[in-house]
Scaffold this active site. Structure first.
Site, PDB file in Angstrom:
ATOM      1  N   THR A   1       0.973  -1.052  -0.124  1.00 50.80           N
ATOM      2  CA  THR A   1       0.035  -0.160   0.052  1.00 50.80           C
ATOM      3  C   THR A   1       0.856   1.369   0.026  1.00 50.80           C
ATOM      4  O   THR A   1       2.170   1.092  -0.213  1.00 50.80           O
ATOM      5  CB  THR A   1      -1.124  -0.071   1.344  1.00 50.80           C
ATOM      6  OG1 THR A   1      -1.838   0.886   0.898  1.00 50.80           O
ATOM      7  CG2 THR A   1      -0.307   0.129   2.497  1.00 50.80           C
TER       8      THR A   1
ATOM      9  N   LYS B   1       3.596   1.472  -3.720  1.00 46.85           N
ATOM     10  CA  LYS B   1       3.145   0.703  -4.748  1.00 46.85           C
ATOM     11  C   LYS B   1       3.774   0.849  -6.446  1.00 46.85           C
ATOM     12  O   LYS B   1       3.887  -0.269  -6.742  1.00 46.85           O
ATOM     13  CB  LYS B   1       1.765   1.013  -5.255  1.00 46.85           C
ATOM     14  CG  LYS B   1       0.606   0.550  -3.946  1.00 46.85           C
ATOM     15  CD  LYS B   1      -0.852   1.113  -4.440  1.00 46.85           C
ATOM     16  CE  LYS B   1      -1.896   0.351  -3.671  1.00 46.85           C
ATOM     17  NZ  LYS B   1      -3.022   0.683  -4.091  1.00 46.85           N
TER      18      LYS B   1
ATOM     19  N   ASP C   1      -6.661  -3.879  -8.011  1.00 46.10           N
ATOM     20  CA  ASP C   1      -7.463  -2.867  -7.853  1.00 46.10           C
ATOM     21  C   ASP C   1      -8.546  -2.518  -8.899  1.00 46.10           C
ATOM     22  O   ASP C   1      -9.717  -2.225  -8.605  1.00 46.10           O
ATOM     23  CB  ASP C   1      -6.894  -1.577  -7.729  1.00 46.10           C
ATOM     24  CG  ASP C   1      -6.155  -1.280  -6.194  1.00 46.10           C
ATOM     25  OD1 ASP C   1      -6.610  -1.973  -5.269  1.00 46.10           O
ATOM     26  OD2 ASP C   1      -5.088  -0.588  -6.061  1.00 46.10           O
TER      27      ASP C   1
END
Ligand code: NAP
Length: 274
Positions: free
Chosen positions: A63, A67, A103
Site C-alpha cells: 500500500t 506501490k 484494484d
C-alpha cells in the site's frame, strides 16, 4: 512444512483493514497461516522484500507509498500492473517476486455485484479524479469495454497525463464544466478524496443526472457519502466503495492460501466494525 505467511507492507500501515479482512477469511476457512501488518520504510523496501520468502512469506499486499517502487523491484509484472503503473499484490515463487495489481478487478467486481444487469459497453462513463486510484478505475473501465470515458480533475494536467498514458477511449473535460456531461453519463465514479470523513463534499449537481445512471464512490468512510445519498434520492442505482477493498483482496488470498474466498455481508460487517 512452513506456516504460510502474508501481510500488507506500508508506511504507515496501522490504518490498513487488510489484516482484519484476510484474518476473517483464514478463520472462516479454517486455514493455517497468518496475515500481518508490516511497517516498512522506503529505503528498506527492497531488502525486506528479498528476505521475506526465507521467513515463510508467500506473498504480500503493498500500500501507500510503496506501490510504484514494488512494481519497479519485481522480477515479473502482470499486464494489468504494468498498465496501472503500480503493484498492490506480490507473490513470492521460485525465488522471484511476481507483481500484480488487483484494484481494477476489485473495482469492477464490486460494480458488477452492486448493479446486476448493468452493461458497461452501452454508455459513456464520467470519472472524477486523476490520482493513484483513478488509474486502476480507468484501466478497469477500458478492459470492460466502456465506449467513452470522460475524465475530469481539479488539476487538469494530471488528467491529461493519464489520458495520454492510457489512450483511447479517454477524453479529458475541465473540472469547472464537467456537469455538462452528467445527463449523458451511464456511470459516474468519484475517485477523488472529496466526501471522505474530514473532507469537503464533492458537490456534484445530482439533479443533472439521468436517473438510469449508476453512481459509485470509491470513498468508503463514510460508507454512504453525500454523493451516494443524493444520487439515490435522484433515483440512480448506487454502489459504495467498501466492496472494491474487499474484492481486490480475493486474488491475493487465493494465490497465497489456496482457496478463492467469498465476499459476504458478514465480511463487510467484520471489516466495518474494525
Ligand atoms: P490521491 O492519489 O491523493 O488523489 C486524490 C484525488 O482527489 C486527486 O484527483 C485530487 O485532485 C482530488 N482532490 C483532492 N482534494 C480535492 C479538492 N479539494 N477538490 C477537488 N479534487 C480534490 O488519492 P487516491 O489514492 O487516488 O485515493 C482517492 C480516494 O480513494 C481516497 O479517499 C481513498 O481512500 C479512496 N480509495 C479507495 C479504495 C477502495 O478500495 N475503495 C482504493 C483506493 C483509494 P488533484 O490532482 O487536483 O489534487
Amino acid at each position: 512444512m512452513k506456516l504460510p505467511l502474508a501481510g500488507v507492507i506500508g508506511c504507515p500501515v496501522g490504518h490498513s483493514r487488510s489484516p482484519i479482512l484476510h484474518g476473517a477469511w483464514l478463520k472462516q476457512y479454517g486455514l493455517r497461516g497468518h496475515y500481518v501488518p508490516l511497517h516498512v520504510e522506503a529505503d528498506d523496501l527492497e531488502r525486506v522484500l528479498r528476505a521475506m520468502p526465507a521467513m515463510g512469506f508467500v506473498g504480500a499486499n503493498v500500500t501507500i507509498p510503496h506501490k510504484e517502487a514494488a512494481l519497479a523491484l519485481a522480477d515479473e509484472v502482470s499486464d494489468t500492473a504494468r498498465q496501472i503503473g503500480a503493484a498492490n499484490t506480490l507473490s513470492f515463487r521460485d525465488g522471484r517476486i511476481h507483481a500484480d495489481n488487483t484494484d481494477a478487478y476489485g473495482f469492477m467486481q464490486n460494480l458488477r455485484d452492486g448493479t446486476p444487469g448493468w452493461r458497461p459497453e452501452t454508455s459513456p462513463a464520467l470519472v472524477l479524479g486523476a490520482g493513484g486510484a483513478a488509474r486502476a478505475v480507468l484501466v478497469a473501465l477500458t478492459q470492460a469495454g466502456v465506449p467513452e470515458i470522460l475524465l475530469t480533475n481539479r488539476t487538469r494536467s494530471r488528467a491529461d497525463e493519464l489520458a495520454r498514458a492510457l489512450g483511447d477511449p479517454i477524453r479529458v473535460l475541465d473540472w469547472e464544466s464537467y456537469a455538462q456531461a452528467l445527463p449523458q453519463a451511464g456511470l459516474v465514479i468519484n475517485t477523488t478524496s472529496l466526501g471522505m470523513d474530514g473532507q469537503p463534499p464533492l458537490g456534484l449537481p445530482t439533479e443533472a443526472l439521468n436517473p438510469d445512471c449508476v453512481v459509485t464512490d470509491i470513498v468508503y468512510t463514510p460508507l454512504e457519502t453525500q454523493l451516494l445519498r443524493d444520487a439515490k434520492a435522484r433515483g440512480c442505482r448506487v454502489v459504495d466503495g467498501l466492496g472494491m477493498l474487499l474484492h481486490q483482496a480475493v486474488p491475493g488470498f487465493e494465490r497465497w492460501f489456496g482457496i478463492r474466498p467469498e465476499v459476504t455481508v458478514d465480511l463487510r460487517r467484520a471489516v466495518l466494525e474494525q
